[in-house]
Design a protein around this motif. Structure first.
Motif, PDB file in Angstrom:
ATOM      1  N   ALA A   1     -24.151 -40.260  31.711  1.00  0.00           N
ATOM      2  CA  ALA A   1     -23.952 -39.106  30.837  1.00  0.00           C
ATOM      3  C   ALA A   1     -23.841 -39.543  29.380  1.00  0.00           C
ATOM      4  O   ALA A   1     -24.397 -38.895  28.477  1.00  0.00           O
ATOM      5  N   PHE A   2     -23.134 -40.642  29.137  1.00  0.00           N
ATOM      6  CA  PHE A   2     -23.029 -41.141  27.763  1.00  0.00           C
ATOM      7  C   PHE A   2     -24.392 -41.583  27.246  1.00  0.00           C
ATOM      8  O   PHE A   2     -24.748 -41.306  26.096  1.00  0.00           O
ATOM      9  N   ASN A   3     -25.149 -42.284  28.083  1.00  0.00           N
ATOM     10  CA  ASN A   3     -26.469 -42.751  27.646  1.00  0.00           C
ATOM     11  C   ASN A   3     -27.395 -41.586  27.311  1.00  0.00           C
ATOM     12  O   ASN A   3     -28.177 -41.658  26.357  1.00  0.00           O
ATOM     13  N   ARG A   4     -27.284 -40.519  28.088  1.00  0.00           N
ATOM     14  CA  ARG A   4     -28.100 -39.333  27.811  1.00  0.00           C
ATOM     15  C   ARG A   4     -27.696 -38.708  26.479  1.00  0.00           C
ATOM     16  O   ARG A   4     -28.553 -38.303  25.686  1.00  0.00           O
TER      17      ARG A   4
ATOM     18  N   LYS B   1     -22.684 -30.985  27.572  1.00  0.00           N
ATOM     19  CA  LYS B   1     -22.228 -30.289  28.777  1.00  0.00           C
ATOM     20  C   LYS B   1     -22.194 -31.248  29.957  1.00  0.00           C
ATOM     21  O   LYS B   1     -21.256 -31.241  30.755  1.00  0.00           O
ATOM     22  N   ARG B   2     -23.222 -32.069  30.074  1.00  0.00           N
ATOM     23  CA  ARG B   2     -23.252 -33.055  31.158  1.00  0.00           C
ATOM     24  C   ARG B   2     -22.092 -34.046  30.990  1.00  0.00           C
ATOM     25  O   ARG B   2     -21.426 -34.413  31.960  1.00  0.00           O
TER      26      ARG B   2
ATOM     27  N   VAL C   1     -18.959 -34.425  34.012  1.00  0.00           N
ATOM     28  CA  VAL C   1     -18.616 -35.617  34.793  1.00  0.00           C
ATOM     29  C   VAL C   1     -17.102 -35.853  34.815  1.00  0.00           C
ATOM     30  O   VAL C   1     -16.514 -35.979  35.904  1.00  0.00           O
ATOM     31  N   PRO C   2     -16.417 -35.911  33.683  1.00  0.00           N
ATOM     32  CA  PRO C   2     -14.957 -36.097  33.764  1.00  0.00           C
ATOM     33  C   PRO C   2     -14.228 -34.900  34.380  1.00  0.00           C
ATOM     34  O   PRO C   2     -13.157 -35.066  34.980  1.00  0.00           O
TER      35      PRO C   2
ATOM     36  N   ASN D   1     -15.255 -33.785  24.294  1.00  0.00           N
ATOM     37  CA  ASN D   1     -16.592 -33.191  24.278  1.00  0.00           C
ATOM     38  C   ASN D   1     -16.568 -31.706  23.937  1.00  0.00           C
ATOM     39  O   ASN D   1     -17.488 -31.197  23.298  1.00  0.00           O
ATOM     40  N   LEU D   2     -15.507 -31.029  24.336  1.00  0.00           N
ATOM     41  CA  LEU D   2     -15.420 -29.590  24.064  1.00  0.00           C
ATOM     42  C   LEU D   2     -15.396 -29.290  22.568  1.00  0.00           C
ATOM     43  O   LEU D   2     -15.879 -28.253  22.126  1.00  0.00           O
TER      44      LEU D   2
END
Length: 213
Positions: A85-88, A115-116, A120-121, A171-172
């Motif tokens: 997810a981080f790489n994306r 969003k991805r 995940v978390p 992320n939010l």
């Protein structure tokens, strides 16, 4: 085929975690904390199953073991999913922004990747929270010689939940979808409601069994 981050030695993983590389990071560490919590519950079940002293609890321990192993596998995979997810997200930030069309494409890609990176978390927190209901029967009827390991599982699961939700929160703050943000915050509230009280209750249960004759 590229080796997964989680398919390394513990020392290599910790070295990577301590390095200046962005992955693995806190999200993966949270997932692995949860996986260790699940593994400890499995261990106590395995130390109980087959023991004559705990024969009456064997069926229950087998059922708990099946669930804890499912959660262990899920959380282990989530540690790897966090890297993906981080790489994306990192790739989205590197998209070109020369033209107006480029800028729009990049903006949308970043929002989708965020969003991805949030999901995940959030899934990690859900899975870690699912470990806590497994703790009471193992603490009460599992092998008494390993009851302290149930206590460690409680603490690791708690840490995994809180740690994963920190990664949700970061992320939010950069997401531009208010409905999605509100939905996630509502779930975060559900996951944390009564959490501290439940952990205290489980701690007390473990201590009671530890001190039992």
């Amino acid at each position: 085929m590229e080796q997964r981050t989680i398919d390394t030695t513990v020392v290599a993983y910790l070295d990577a975690l301590a390095s200046g590389a962005p992955t693995p990071g806190g999200g993966g560490a949270a997932a692995l904390a949860g996986a260790m919590a699940a593994a400890l519950i499995s261990m106590v079940c395995n130390l109980t199953i087959g023991k004559q002293r705990y024969a009456e609890a064997e069926d229950e321990m087998r059922a708990v073991l099946d669930r804890s192993e499912t959660l262990r596998a899920e959380l282990t995979q989530l540690a790897e999913d966090d890297v993906a997810a981080f790489n994306r997200l990192s790739a989205a930030y590197k998209l070109p922004r020369v033209t107006e069309a480029d800028i729009a494409i990049r903006r949308d890609a970043i929002q989708e990747a965020l969003k991805r990176a949030t999901e995940v978390p959030l899934r990690t927190a859900r899975a870690a929270a699912a470990i806590l209901p497994l703790c009471p029967p193992v603490a009460e009827r599992g092998n008494q010689a390993a009851v302290s390991d149930v206590g460690v599982a409680v603490q690791l699961a708690h840490a995994a939940i809180r740690s994963a939700l920190l990664n949700v929160e970061i992320n939010l703050r950069t997401l531009n979808d208010p409905l999605y943000v509100r939905q996630v915050r509502n779930e975060v509230a559900r996951l944390t409601e009564g959490l501290a009280t439940e952990v205290e209750r489980l701690d007390a249960l473990v201590m009671q069994r530890l001190r039992a004759e």
